[in-house]
Scaffold this motif. Sequence first.
Motif, short mmCIF file in Angstrom:
data_model
loop_
_atom_site.label_atom_id
_atom_site.label_comp_id
_atom_site.label_asym_id
_atom_site.label_seq_id
_atom_site.Cartn_x
_atom_site.Cartn_y
_atom_site.Cartn_z
N ASP A 152 -13.92 -6.83 1.94
CA ASP A 152 -14.13 -6.02 0.73
C ASP A 152 -13.67 -6.79 -0.50
N GLN A 209 -20.14 -10.28 1.30
CA GLN A 209 -21.11 -9.18 1.34
C GLN A 209 -21.30 -8.58 -0.06
N GLN A 210 -22.50 -8.06 -0.30
CA GLN A 210 -22.84 -7.45 -1.60
C GLN A 210 -21.79 -6.42 -2.00
N GLU A 237 -16.28 -13.54 5.16
CA GLU A 237 -17.37 -12.74 5.73
C GLU A 237 -16.92 -11.30 5.98
N GLY A 238 -17.67 -10.35 5.45
CA GLY A 238 -17.40 -8.94 5.73
C GLY A 238 -16.19 -8.37 5.00
#
Length: 291
Positions: free
Chosen positions: A53, A77-78, A50-51
């Motif tokens: 990079d 994340q996108q 989660e979160g």
Amino acid sequence: MKIGFIGLGNMGGPMAANLAKAGHEVIGFDLAAPCPAGVTASDSAAKAAEGADVVITMLPNGAILRAVAAEVIPAMQQGAVLCDCSTVDVAAARDVAAEAVATGLGALDAPVSGGVGGATAGTLTFMVGGSQDAFAKVLPLFEIMGQKAVHCGDAGAGQAAKICNNMILGVTMAVTCEAFALADKLGLDRQKMFDVVSTSSGYSWSMNVYCPAPGIGPQSPADNDYKPGFAAELMLKDLRLSQQAAEGADAETPMGQLATELYTRFVEEEDGKGRDFSALLPRFSAKSRGA
Ligand code: NAD
């Protein structure tokens, strides 16, 4: 960068530790292995992702990679990149990359060579498949964990490069060992054999850098009673992956097939398990033709 790192075993542990040491925020998850110093432990793969990079996975095989990817892809994340550094089958690498890309993520297959020593020293070589964008994003991390990263092509190209390389390695080590055993029986001194072959057309990494004969050439596992190094069962894993890929691609690989059969016998029926893959030399020495 914020990095999720899943699979903190012999390889993943020191790789994650090196990323943390370089100042990145690393959240780690493993079912069994402890979190190395500097890495924050998470209680699930999804939470580690989660979160982040970049999410790096370093897992035993393609089935486990598929299961972990199914858990982490929805949590990422996108725009983040899923980077698998395990050695797995080409089909698993391609399927996982396709799933990740379909949900708006970047994806790389980035298997390594260099072993636990390279992982600890930060001198691994990465063979990478996936988009140029994803490669550029993860390159600074490859530069911390390794000394070289080669962008080999689209998804699966990293795994393809790894198994082709290791098929060559398995075959050349096998023939180097059988040539030493033959030389012994012909009364040729091992040092003379090394002096000639290492500077002639039979030279190879197996002979010149990782000589399977104790006391000959540079230091290698042969000088340490064939303690790995690169264990015979890991070579067998990679040879099997090469044959699985060859079947899928309808490629004829008779030498790779023979090496796979040889290492299967060595690991499963003889005393190869837990020994370095160059311990084929004492195995050949103890055998006679046809026995
Ligand atoms: P390892 O068994 O030490 O580590 C794998 C880790 O994955 C273990 O700690 C295990 O607990 C963890 N794991 C398994 N399932 C999991 C799950 N569902 N979620 C989270 N963690 C999970 O193996 P390793 O030697 O670190 O090798 C990892 C990969 O690197 C393999 O694909 C191997 O072929 C490849 N590789 C290894 C070497 C080497 O010399 N060891 C060299 C090159 C490549």
